[in-house]
Design a protein around this motif. Sequence first.
Motif, PDB file in Angstrom:
ATOM      1  N   LYS A  73      42.825   1.838 -38.183  1.00 30.56           N
ATOM      2  CA  LYS A  73      42.019   3.071 -38.206  1.00 30.56           C
ATOM      3  C   LYS A  73      42.657   4.193 -37.397  1.00 30.56           C
ATOM      4  O   LYS A  73      42.628   5.359 -37.807  1.00 30.56           O
ATOM      5  CB  LYS A  73      40.615   2.778 -37.670  1.00 30.56           C
ATOM      6  CG  LYS A  73      39.715   3.996 -37.663  1.00 30.56           C
ATOM      7  CD  LYS A  73      38.312   3.657 -37.224  1.00 30.56           C
ATOM      8  CE  LYS A  73      37.428   4.906 -37.257  1.00 30.56           C
ATOM      9  NZ  LYS A  73      36.039   4.590 -36.920  1.00 30.56           N
ATOM     10  N   TYR A  74      43.223   3.866 -36.251  1.00 26.77           N
ATOM     11  CA  TYR A  74      43.692   4.900 -35.328  1.00 26.77           C
ATOM     12  C   TYR A  74      45.209   5.022 -35.225  1.00 26.77           C
ATOM     13  O   TYR A  74      45.709   5.859 -34.474  1.00 26.77           O
ATOM     14  CB  TYR A  74      43.101   4.659 -33.935  1.00 26.77           C
ATOM     15  CG  TYR A  74      41.602   4.854 -33.889  1.00 26.77           C
ATOM     16  CD1 TYR A  74      41.039   6.118 -34.017  1.00 26.77           C
ATOM     17  CD2 TYR A  74      40.754   3.770 -33.724  1.00 26.77           C
ATOM     18  CE1 TYR A  74      39.676   6.305 -33.975  1.00 26.77           C
ATOM     19  CE2 TYR A  74      39.374   3.945 -33.680  1.00 26.77           C
ATOM     20  CZ  TYR A  74      38.844   5.213 -33.806  1.00 26.77           C
ATOM     21  OH  TYR A  74      37.485   5.390 -33.769  1.00 26.77           O
ATOM     22  N   ARG A  75      45.945   4.225 -35.960  1.00 25.75           N
ATOM     23  CA  ARG A  75      47.406   4.265 -35.879  1.00 25.75           C
ATOM     24  C   ARG A  75      47.950   5.665 -36.142  1.00 25.75           C
ATOM     25  O   ARG A  75      48.825   6.142 -35.419  1.00 25.75           O
ATOM     26  CB  ARG A  75      48.017   3.269 -36.856  1.00 25.75           C
ATOM     27  CG  ARG A  75      49.552   3.260 -36.801  1.00 25.75           C
ATOM     28  CD  ARG A  75      50.164   2.297 -37.775  1.00 25.75           C
ATOM     29  NE  ARG A  75      49.706   0.950 -37.477  1.00 25.75           N
ATOM     30  CZ  ARG A  75      49.686  -0.025 -38.365  1.00 25.75           C
ATOM     31  NH1 ARG A  75      50.082   0.182 -39.597  1.00 25.75           N
ATOM     32  NH2 ARG A  75      49.256  -1.225 -38.025  1.00 25.75           N
ATOM     33  N   SER A  76      47.446   6.324 -37.169  1.00 23.35           N
ATOM     34  CA  SER A  76      47.959   7.646 -37.520  1.00 23.35           C
ATOM     35  C   SER A  76      47.649   8.698 -36.449  1.00 23.35           C
ATOM     36  O   SER A  76      48.290   9.738 -36.400  1.00 23.35           O
ATOM     37  CB  SER A  76      47.404   8.100 -38.872  1.00 23.35           C
ATOM     38  OG  SER A  76      46.001   8.289 -38.784  1.00 23.35           O
ATOM     39  N   ARG A  77      46.692   8.400 -35.583  1.00 24.90           N
ATOM     40  CA  ARG A  77      46.354   9.317 -34.485  1.00 24.90           C
ATOM     41  C   ARG A  77      47.083   8.969 -33.191  1.00 24.90           C
ATOM     42  O   ARG A  77      46.935   9.658 -32.191  1.00 24.90           O
ATOM     43  CB  ARG A  77      44.848   9.319 -34.251  1.00 24.90           C
ATOM     44  CG  ARG A  77      44.092   9.971 -35.420  1.00 24.90           C
ATOM     45  CD  ARG A  77      42.615  10.017 -35.241  1.00 24.90           C
ATOM     46  NE  ARG A  77      42.196  10.626 -33.983  1.00 24.90           N
ATOM     47  CZ  ARG A  77      40.976  10.495 -33.475  1.00 24.90           C
ATOM     48  NH1 ARG A  77      40.057   9.798 -34.130  1.00 24.90           N
ATOM     49  NH2 ARG A  77      40.656  11.054 -32.338  1.00 24.90           N
ATOM     50  N   GLY A  78      47.870   7.876 -33.221  1.00 27.33           N
ATOM     51  CA  GLY A  78      48.701   7.565 -32.068  1.00 27.33           C
ATOM     52  C   GLY A  78      48.319   6.329 -31.274  1.00 27.33           C
ATOM     53  O   GLY A  78      48.815   6.140 -30.167  1.00 27.33           O
ATOM     54  N   LEU A  79      47.462   5.464 -31.813  1.00 31.93           N
ATOM     55  CA  LEU A  79      47.115   4.224 -31.118  1.00 31.93           C
ATOM     56  C   LEU A  79      48.037   3.101 -31.564  1.00 31.93           C
ATOM     57  O   LEU A  79      48.403   3.021 -32.738  1.00 31.93           O
ATOM     58  CB  LEU A  79      45.673   3.812 -31.428  1.00 31.93           C
ATOM     59  CG  LEU A  79      45.222   2.464 -30.822  1.00 31.93           C
ATOM     60  CD1 LEU A  79      45.070   2.591 -29.302  1.00 31.93           C
ATOM     61  CD2 LEU A  79      43.925   1.990 -31.452  1.00 31.93           C
ATOM     62  N   VAL A  80      48.391   2.249 -30.628  1.00 32.26           N
ATOM     63  CA  VAL A  80      49.076   1.008 -30.966  1.00 32.26           C
ATOM     64  C   VAL A  80      48.440  -0.113 -30.145  1.00 32.26           C
ATOM     65  O   VAL A  80      48.184   0.043 -28.955  1.00 32.26           O
ATOM     66  CB  VAL A  80      50.605   1.079 -30.746  1.00 32.26           C
ATOM     67  CG1 VAL A  80      50.960   1.295 -29.291  1.00 32.26           C
ATOM     68  CG2 VAL A  80      51.288  -0.171 -31.288  1.00 32.26           C
TER      69      VAL A  80
END
Length: 182
Positions: A73-80
């Motif tokens: 869900k958040y990968r594209s916003r910079g979460l890993v």
Amino acid sequence: MALISGCAAASAAAQDATPSTCPAILQHTFARLQDEKPQALCQYAGKVVLVVNTASFCGFTPQYKGLEALDQKYRSRGLVVLGFPSNDFAQESGSNKEIADFCESTFGVKFPMFTKSSVRGPQANPLFKELAQVSGTTPKWNFYKYLIARDGRVVESYSSLTSPDDRGFIRDVEKQLAVNPD
């Protein structure tokens, strides 16, 4: 336990971030679970990083599904999300290959996972030693979580009871994702 400490140990040409731009907390290299090849955590500099110690035979093991959903869900916003299997609580006895196969086939885990290592006490891998020192907490059980801001600050740690879909936890993740990278 296959791990290498320090970003300098990895080829600088292969990294997006150099040690000078890589926060200290990420200046470690660990062997990937899937192929046991070294991977520098410096490549995650500028991202919001969630570090989790994991185990395959734990009551919290279903959190793998939520962690994968969070990563997607958040990968594209910079979460890993970074997973570190550990047998510190006697619930991860399998080989690295067995752990990798289990995570992928049972929960569809695609987020980065690293080879099995200790996450507490004198045998803890260097990242978890540093996380414990900076946060003042060590994993009390499997699926303990550390949230690291884009600038490398350890923002918060969360008990195993905090599920990946916990509203307060999600709020904390979203708050860190809202901070623009420099």
